[in-house]
Design a protein around this motif. Structure first.
Motif, PDB file in Angstrom:
ATOM      1  N   ARG A 202       0.863  -1.027  -0.002  1.00 36.51           N
ATOM      2  CA  ARG A 202       0.001  -0.011  -0.125  1.00 36.51           C
ATOM      3  C   ARG A 202       0.847   1.198  -0.197  1.00 36.51           C
ATOM      4  N   GLU A 203       0.453   2.497  -0.359  1.00 39.33           N
ATOM      5  CA  GLU A 203       1.135   3.575  -0.387  1.00 39.33           C
ATOM      6  C   GLU A 203       0.402   4.337   1.072  1.00 39.33           C
ATOM      7  N   PRO A 204       1.273   5.372   1.480  1.00 37.58           N
ATOM      8  CA  PRO A 204       0.639   6.248   2.559  1.00 37.58           C
ATOM      9  C   PRO A 204      -0.851   6.574   2.530  1.00 37.58           C
ATOM     10  N   TYR A 205      -0.782   7.010   1.178  1.00 43.29           N
ATOM     11  CA  TYR A 205      -2.283   7.957   0.891  1.00 43.29           C
ATOM     12  C   TYR A 205      -3.466   6.674   1.029  1.00 43.29           C
ATOM     13  N   ASP A 206      -3.136   5.646   0.766  1.00 46.35           N
ATOM     14  CA  ASP A 206      -3.982   4.638   0.598  1.00 46.35           C
ATOM     15  C   ASP A 206      -4.693   4.325   2.405  1.00 46.35           C
ATOM     16  N   MET A 207      -3.534   4.335   3.204  1.00 48.13           N
ATOM     17  CA  MET A 207      -3.776   4.074   4.581  1.00 48.13           C
ATOM     18  C   MET A 207      -4.638   5.322   5.082  1.00 48.13           C
ATOM     19  N   LEU A 208      -4.189   6.534   4.613  1.00 54.81           N
ATOM     20  CA  LEU A 208      -4.805   7.786   5.051  1.00 54.81           C
ATOM     21  C   LEU A 208      -6.346   7.756   4.663  1.00 54.81           C
ATOM     22  N   ARG A 209      -6.492   7.282   3.588  1.00 50.17           N
ATOM     23  CA  ARG A 209      -7.935   6.995   3.091  1.00 50.17           C
ATOM     24  C   ARG A 209      -8.690   5.775   3.786  1.00 50.17           C
ATOM     25  N   LEU A 210      -7.926   4.977   4.163  1.00 42.70           N
ATOM     26  CA  LEU A 210      -8.439   3.909   4.986  1.00 42.70           C
ATOM     27  C   LEU A 210      -9.048   4.376   6.474  1.00 42.70           C
ATOM     28  N   LEU A 211      -8.170   5.254   7.031  1.00 46.60           N
ATOM     29  CA  LEU A 211      -8.469   5.698   8.031  1.00 46.60           C
ATOM     30  C   LEU A 211      -9.632   6.598   7.994  1.00 46.60           C
ATOM     31  N   GLU A 212      -9.731   7.481   7.119  1.00 50.53           N
ATOM     32  CA  GLU A 212     -10.987   8.480   7.015  1.00 50.53           C
ATOM     33  C   GLU A 212     -12.203   7.584   6.718  1.00 50.53           C
ATOM     34  N   ASN A 213     -11.977   6.681   5.866  1.00 44.51           N
ATOM     35  CA  ASN A 213     -13.061   5.797   5.640  1.00 44.51           C
ATOM     36  C   ASN A 213     -13.727   5.207   6.784  1.00 44.51           C
ATOM     37  N   VAL A 214     -13.000   4.394   7.812  1.00 42.25           N
ATOM     38  CA  VAL A 214     -13.439   3.939   8.951  1.00 42.25           C
ATOM     39  C   VAL A 214     -14.002   4.863   9.849  1.00 42.25           C
ATOM     40  N   LYS A 215     -13.378   6.097   9.924  1.00 39.11           N
ATOM     41  CA  LYS A 215     -13.768   7.029  10.622  1.00 39.11           C
ATOM     42  C   LYS A 215     -15.294   7.354  10.500  1.00 39.11           C
ATOM     43  N   GLU A 216     -15.495   7.617   9.303  1.00 36.67           N
ATOM     44  CA  GLU A 216     -16.995   7.958   8.672  1.00 36.67           C
ATOM     45  C   GLU A 216     -17.935   6.696   8.909  1.00 36.67           C
ATOM     46  N   ILE A 217     -17.271   5.640   8.715  1.00 37.81           N
ATOM     47  CA  ILE A 217     -18.395   4.465   9.050  1.00 37.81           C
ATOM     48  C   ILE A 217     -18.695   4.401  10.458  1.00 37.81           C
ATOM     49  N   LEU A 218     -17.718   4.696  11.423  1.00 38.34           N
ATOM     50  CA  LEU A 218     -17.891   4.624  12.668  1.00 38.34           C
ATOM     51  C   LEU A 218     -18.770   5.702  13.367  1.00 38.34           C
ATOM     52  N   LYS A 219     -18.515   6.935  12.766  1.00 37.23           N
ATOM     53  CA  LYS A 219     -19.458   8.183  13.206  1.00 37.23           C
ATOM     54  C   LYS A 219     -20.825   7.859  12.663  1.00 37.23           C
ATOM     55  N   LYS A 220     -21.282   7.066  11.599  1.00 39.55           N
ATOM     56  CA  LYS A 220     -22.404   6.840  11.168  1.00 39.55           C
ATOM     57  C   LYS A 220     -23.187   5.458  11.705  1.00 39.55           C
ATOM     58  N   GLY A 221     -22.221   4.799  12.490  1.00 43.44           N
ATOM     59  CA  GLY A 221     -22.825   3.398  12.971  1.00 43.44           C
ATOM     60  C   GLY A 221     -23.119   2.399  11.901  1.00 43.44           C
TER      61      GLY A 221
END
Length: 291
Positions: A202-221
């Motif tokens: 993976r590239e660092p940007y991929d991991m940043l995108r993963l973090l942001e994606n998980v964050k939104e999923i958790l915020k919305k439940g």
């Protein structure tokens, strides 16, 4: 053909969710995983010439020392098996024993898929006990526990986010070491992860995108979306659910967690019928809110 493969995967996911219950089926692109007793049932869907193929398999025993007696046993059993066969993979002087079959999608019906996946998963559990007792090695579940315990938080912390939900402070972290990354979600002040996933290539940007994606999923439940991102062994869903429920519901959730972990073993060992398994899985999904 790509659109056809996409449609086939949607049908396979529908079948598997109906057979096992949505709560047990995890999907990553064209691959499906179902935890099953001491092993896992893997289903990969891919193109082979003009055909779409389903590769259905389960690990039987891992890290087994090869021997003539073991090879004779596997060859003998292969002659008796009707709907699957053993194959082996070698690495560093040890071998992994896997039970599986490949079938054409055009030959698959829901009932035939149900027969294949349950048969392979149940046989893998039964053969695993016998092979490990006589020849050594590890079950998939034992192997996984060792792997998880050897994967601490390590390396340089690359990204970091904090999220508060119902008074729970969650930390989302990405660590990097060499060419691999580890994504971790945990409650602040604890070391036991809710999500722990190792990613390579993976590239660092991929991991940043993963973090942001998980964050939104958790915020919305929207927990079910995590099933398309992580394997079933990377997310402790019941620990995650507890972050979002009232304290009074915690005991009930623990009971549901224990029940869902027991059900496959009870079905494999003949303590309940498939109809009873299905009924109880559907009830659990209703109580958790998946249906």
């Amino acid at each position: 053909m790509r659109e056809k493969l996409k449609r086939v995967c949607s049908v396979v996911e529908l079948y598997l969710s109906d057979i096992f219950g949505r709560i047990r089926v995890y999907r990553e692109e064209n691959n499906f995983l179902i935890p099953w007793g001491f092993t896992v049932i893997n289903i990969s869907v891919f193109e082979e010439g003009e055909e779409i193929i389903l590769d259905i398999n389960s690990p039987v025993a891992l890290n087994v020392k090869p021997s003539k007696d073991l090879m004779r046993f596997l060859l003998s059993e292969n002659a008796n098996l009707k709907s699957a066969s053993f194959f082996t993979e070698f690495e560093k002087g040890f071998m992994d024993i896997i039970l599986g079959i490949k079938v054409r999608y055009r030959d698959i019906s829901r009932e035939f898929l149900k027969f294949l996946v349950l048969n392979i998963g149940n046989l893998a559990n039964e053969y695993g006990k016998e092979i490990i007792a006589v020849f050594g090695g590890l079950s998939f579940k034992e192997f996984l526990e060792r792997e998880k315990s050897s994967l601490p938080f390590y390396g340089e912390k690359l990204f970091y986010e904090k999220l508060e939900i119902n008074g729970h402070k969650l930390l989302l972290e990405v660590f990097t070491e060499g060419e691999s990354y580890t994504f971790v979600c945990r409650e602040e002040g604890t070391s036991e992860p809710i999500i722990k996933s190792k990613k390579r290539d993976r590239e660092p940007y991929d991991m940043l995108r993963l973090l942001e994606n998980v964050k939104e999923i958790l915020k919305k439940g929207e927990f079910n979306k995590l099933r398309t991102i992580f394997t079933p062994f990377e997310v402790n869903f019941f620990k995650l659910y507890r972050v979002f429920i009232k304290a009074s519901e915690d005991r009930k959730l623990k009971e549901l967690e224990q029940e869902i972990n027991r059900l496959p073993d009870m079905l494999i060992n003949g303590k309940i019928t498939y109809e009873e398994y299905k009924r109880r899985i559907q009830r659990i999904e209703r109580e958790i809110g998946l249906t």
